[in-house]
Design an enzyme around this catalytic site. Structure first.
Site, PDB file in Angstrom:
ATOM      1  N   PRO A  11     -33.468 -27.436  -5.019  1.00 10.44           N
ATOM      2  CA  PRO A  11     -32.245 -27.303  -4.238  1.00 10.44           C
ATOM      3  C   PRO A  11     -31.910 -28.518  -3.374  1.00 10.44           C
ATOM      4  O   PRO A  11     -32.793 -29.165  -2.826  1.00 10.44           O
ATOM      5  CB  PRO A  11     -32.536 -26.088  -3.341  1.00 10.44           C
ATOM      6  CG  PRO A  11     -34.009 -25.942  -3.342  1.00 10.44           C
ATOM      7  CD  PRO A  11     -34.476 -26.432  -4.670  1.00 10.44           C
ATOM      8  N   ASN A  12     -30.623 -28.760  -3.310  1.00 13.80           N
ATOM      9  CA  ASN A  12     -30.004 -29.794  -2.469  1.00 13.80           C
ATOM     10  C   ASN A  12     -30.220 -31.215  -2.965  1.00 13.80           C
ATOM     11  O   ASN A  12     -29.677 -32.165  -2.402  1.00 13.80           O
ATOM     12  CB  ASN A  12     -30.467 -29.669  -1.000  1.00 13.80           C
ATOM     13  CG  ASN A  12     -30.072 -28.332  -0.405  1.00 13.80           C
ATOM     14  OD1 ASN A  12     -28.903 -27.979  -0.461  1.00 13.80           O
ATOM     15  ND2 ASN A  12     -31.026 -27.583   0.120  1.00 13.80           N
ATOM     16  N   ARG A  19     -26.892 -36.964   1.421  1.00 12.29           N
ATOM     17  CA  ARG A  19     -27.696 -36.054   2.245  1.00 12.29           C
ATOM     18  C   ARG A  19     -28.721 -36.845   3.053  1.00 12.29           C
ATOM     19  O   ARG A  19     -29.603 -37.492   2.464  1.00 12.29           O
ATOM     20  CB  ARG A  19     -28.428 -35.100   1.299  1.00 12.29           C
ATOM     21  CG  ARG A  19     -29.409 -34.193   1.967  1.00 12.29           C
ATOM     22  CD  ARG A  19     -30.316 -33.524   0.932  1.00 12.29           C
ATOM     23  NE  ARG A  19     -31.210 -32.606   1.590  1.00 12.29           N
ATOM     24  CZ  ARG A  19     -32.332 -32.152   1.047  1.00 12.29           C
ATOM     25  NH1 ARG A  19     -32.693 -32.520  -0.167  1.00 12.29           N
ATOM     26  NH2 ARG A  19     -33.097 -31.336   1.720  1.00 12.29           N
ATOM     27  N   TYR A  24     -33.668 -39.651   2.835  1.00 12.37           N
ATOM     28  CA  TYR A  24     -33.767 -39.566   1.375  1.00 12.37           C
ATOM     29  C   TYR A  24     -33.208 -40.794   0.644  1.00 12.37           C
ATOM     30  O   TYR A  24     -33.291 -40.866  -0.579  1.00 12.37           O
ATOM     31  CB  TYR A  24     -33.053 -38.297   0.885  1.00 12.37           C
ATOM     32  CG  TYR A  24     -33.692 -37.030   1.421  1.00 12.37           C
ATOM     33  CD1 TYR A  24     -34.985 -36.685   1.065  1.00 12.37           C
ATOM     34  CD2 TYR A  24     -33.007 -36.185   2.299  1.00 12.37           C
ATOM     35  CE1 TYR A  24     -35.591 -35.531   1.562  1.00 12.37           C
ATOM     36  CE2 TYR A  24     -33.593 -35.026   2.793  1.00 12.37           C
ATOM     37  CZ  TYR A  24     -34.882 -34.712   2.423  1.00 12.37           C
ATOM     38  OH  TYR A  24     -35.484 -33.577   2.909  1.00 12.37           O
ATOM     39  N   ASN A  73     -39.800 -32.137  -8.446  1.00 14.10           N
ATOM     40  CA  ASN A  73     -39.449 -32.190  -7.021  1.00 14.10           C
ATOM     41  C   ASN A  73     -38.858 -30.831  -6.672  1.00 14.10           C
ATOM     42  O   ASN A  73     -37.683 -30.572  -6.934  1.00 14.10           O
ATOM     43  CB  ASN A  73     -38.454 -33.301  -6.711  1.00 14.10           C
ATOM     44  CG  ASN A  73     -38.206 -33.399  -5.214  1.00 14.10           C
ATOM     45  OD1 ASN A  73     -38.530 -32.478  -4.457  1.00 14.10           O
ATOM     46  ND2 ASN A  73     -37.626 -34.507  -4.775  1.00 14.10           N
ATOM     47  N   ALA A  76     -37.067 -27.676  -1.051  1.00  8.95           N
ATOM     48  CA  ALA A  76     -37.606 -26.746  -0.050  1.00  8.95           C
ATOM     49  C   ALA A  76     -38.398 -25.589  -0.666  1.00  8.95           C
ATOM     50  O   ALA A  76     -39.186 -24.943   0.034  1.00  8.95           O
ATOM     51  CB  ALA A  76     -36.468 -26.202   0.809  1.00  8.95           C
ATOM     52  N   HIS A  79     -42.122 -25.226  -0.023  1.00  8.55           N
ATOM     53  CA  HIS A  79     -42.677 -24.640   1.194  1.00  8.55           C
ATOM     54  C   HIS A  79     -42.480 -23.128   1.289  1.00  8.55           C
ATOM     55  O   HIS A  79     -42.923 -22.508   2.248  1.00  8.55           O
ATOM     56  CB  HIS A  79     -42.021 -25.303   2.422  1.00  8.55           C
ATOM     57  CG  HIS A  79     -41.829 -26.778   2.266  1.00  8.55           C
ATOM     58  ND1 HIS A  79     -42.891 -27.642   2.124  1.00  8.55           N
ATOM     59  CD2 HIS A  79     -40.708 -27.554   2.186  1.00  8.55           C
ATOM     60  CE1 HIS A  79     -42.428 -28.881   1.983  1.00  8.55           C
ATOM     61  NE2 HIS A  79     -41.108 -28.859   2.012  1.00  8.55           N
ATOM     62  N   ASP A  86     -46.511 -19.160  -8.796  1.00  3.91           N
ATOM     63  CA  ASP A  86     -47.029 -18.368  -9.918  1.00  3.91           C
ATOM     64  C   ASP A  86     -46.590 -18.955 -11.260  1.00  3.91           C
ATOM     65  O   ASP A  86     -47.386 -19.001 -12.210  1.00  3.91           O
ATOM     66  CB  ASP A  86     -46.549 -16.913  -9.813  1.00  3.91           C
ATOM     67  CG  ASP A  86     -47.260 -16.151  -8.693  1.00  3.91           C
ATOM     68  OD1 ASP A  86     -48.269 -16.658  -8.169  1.00  3.91           O
ATOM     69  OD2 ASP A  86     -46.785 -15.047  -8.350  1.00  3.91           O
ATOM     70  N   GLU A  97     -46.339 -33.393  -8.761  1.00  6.17           N
ATOM     71  CA  GLU A  97     -45.459 -33.004  -7.647  1.00  6.17           C
ATOM     72  C   GLU A  97     -44.850 -34.273  -7.058  1.00  6.17           C
ATOM     73  O   GLU A  97     -45.548 -35.267  -6.839  1.00  6.17           O
ATOM     74  CB  GLU A  97     -46.284 -32.280  -6.577  1.00  6.17           C
ATOM     75  CG  GLU A  97     -45.444 -31.830  -5.401  1.00  6.17           C
ATOM     76  CD  GLU A  97     -46.286 -31.313  -4.242  1.00  6.17           C
ATOM     77  OE1 GLU A  97     -47.509 -31.164  -4.387  1.00  6.17           O
ATOM     78  OE2 GLU A  97     -45.689 -31.078  -3.174  1.00  6.17           O
ATOM     79  N   HIS A  99     -41.970 -35.960  -4.170  1.00 11.19           N
ATOM     80  CA  HIS A  99     -41.038 -35.864  -3.046  1.00 11.19           C
ATOM     81  C   HIS A  99     -40.561 -37.259  -2.682  1.00 11.19           C
ATOM     82  O   HIS A  99     -41.359 -38.209  -2.691  1.00 11.19           O
ATOM     83  CB  HIS A  99     -41.705 -35.254  -1.810  1.00 11.19           C
ATOM     84  CG  HIS A  99     -42.245 -33.884  -2.053  1.00 11.19           C
ATOM     85  ND1 HIS A  99     -41.452 -32.758  -2.033  1.00 11.19           N
ATOM     86  CD2 HIS A  99     -43.494 -33.465  -2.347  1.00 11.19           C
ATOM     87  CE1 HIS A  99     -42.205 -31.694  -2.305  1.00 11.19           C
ATOM     88  NE2 HIS A  99     -43.446 -32.103  -2.498  1.00 11.19           N
ATOM     89  N   SER A 101     -39.380 -37.992   0.407  1.00  9.23           N
ATOM     90  CA  SER A 101     -39.948 -38.174   1.741  1.00  9.23           C
ATOM     91  C   SER A 101     -41.422 -37.784   1.706  1.00  9.23           C
ATOM     92  O   SER A 101     -41.923 -37.336   0.675  1.00  9.23           O
ATOM     93  CB  SER A 101     -39.195 -37.302   2.743  1.00  9.23           C
ATOM     94  OG  SER A 101     -39.417 -35.926   2.457  1.00  9.23           O
ATOM     95  N   ARG A 106     -43.487 -34.866   8.430  1.00  2.69           N
ATOM     96  CA  ARG A 106     -42.255 -34.280   8.966  1.00  2.69           C
ATOM     97  C   ARG A 106     -42.567 -32.965   9.694  1.00  2.69           C
ATOM     98  O   ARG A 106     -43.678 -32.764  10.148  1.00  2.69           O
ATOM     99  CB  ARG A 106     -41.241 -34.116   7.829  1.00  2.69           C
ATOM    100  CG  ARG A 106     -40.890 -35.467   7.176  1.00  2.69           C
ATOM    101  CD  ARG A 106     -39.919 -35.314   6.029  1.00  2.69           C
ATOM    102  NE  ARG A 106     -38.643 -34.758   6.469  1.00  2.69           N
ATOM    103  CZ  ARG A 106     -37.721 -34.277   5.625  1.00  2.69           C
ATOM    104  NH1 ARG A 106     -37.957 -34.297   4.326  1.00  2.69           N
ATOM    105  NH2 ARG A 106     -36.582 -33.806   6.096  1.00  2.69           N
ATOM    106  N   ARG A 110     -42.825 -27.975   6.833  1.00  4.22           N
ATOM    107  CA  ARG A 110     -42.965 -28.685   5.550  1.00  4.22           C
ATOM    108  C   ARG A 110     -44.429 -28.945   5.192  1.00  4.22           C
ATOM    109  O   ARG A 110     -44.737 -29.512   4.147  1.00  4.22           O
ATOM    110  CB  ARG A 110     -42.188 -30.004   5.575  1.00  4.22           C
ATOM    111  CG  ARG A 110     -40.705 -29.830   5.636  1.00  4.22           C
ATOM    112  CD  ARG A 110     -39.954 -31.156   5.592  1.00  4.22           C
ATOM    113  NE  ARG A 110     -38.685 -31.021   6.266  1.00  4.22           N
ATOM    114  CZ  ARG A 110     -37.577 -30.513   5.720  1.00  4.22           C
ATOM    115  NH1 ARG A 110     -37.573 -30.126   4.464  1.00  4.22           N
ATOM    116  NH2 ARG A 110     -36.457 -30.407   6.413  1.00  4.22           N
TER     117      ARG A 110
END
Ligand code: DQA
Length: 146
Positions: A11-12, A19, A24, A73, A76, A79, A86, A97, A99, A101, A106, A110
């Site tokens: 998301p986002n 953003r 970012y 990525n 959110a 978290h 699962d 994984e 990210h 940032s 942070r 997070r």
């Protein structure tokens, strides 16, 4: 034909470029995808973004079936999502994984991470360049397996 590398974005991340650019960066997701296609060499890429948890989970399941490596990525959902945790647990292919940032540097919320325990490795804090690093890592994993 060899299996593609899946690069899934949560998301986002469709808002990259505008953003919180101080966190970012200014590259858009489309800039990132274009850069990766240039570096993809012989590897086919599946590059997608969704704001929806269930869609992301469907794609994780698809990557396990059809992909060689999953670069994720989760935004959110990293978290918050036990459902994503699962789905990743049921995924037999390597998971990287990713990210932009460094979530550890942070806010405390997070620091909760449902993805890290399942990932083979993690790239965080290098902005858009992290996608290139993740692709290199995925390509190395494929060569080691092949
Ligand atoms: C992010 C970090 C997450 O904490 C955040 O919710 C995001 C982006 C990153 O790429 O730095 O949406 O995954």
């Amino acid at each position: 034909m060899s299996k593609p590398i899946y690069i899934l974005n949560g998301p986002n991340l469709n808002l990259l470029g505008t953003r919180e650019p101080e966190i970012y960066g200014t590259s858009t997701l489309s800039d990132i995808e274009t850069g990766l296609l240039r570096l993809s060499a012989n590897n086919a890429l599946v590059f997608r973004q969704t704001n929806h948890e269930g869609v992301l989970i469907d794609w994780v399941q698809e990557s396990a079936e059809k992909g060689a490596v999953l670069i994720l990525n989760p935004g959110a959902f990293t978290h918050t999502s036990i459902a994503l945790h699962d789905a990743l647990k049921a995924c037999a292919i390597p998971i990287i994984e990713l990210h932009l940032s460094n979530p550890e540097a942070r806010e405390a919320f997070r620091h909760v991470n449902f993805v890290a325990p399942i990932a083979q490795g993690r790239i965080a804090g290098f902005g858009a360049y992290g996608y290139e690093l993740a692709l290199k890592a995925a390509q190395r994993l494929i060569l080691q397996e092949g």
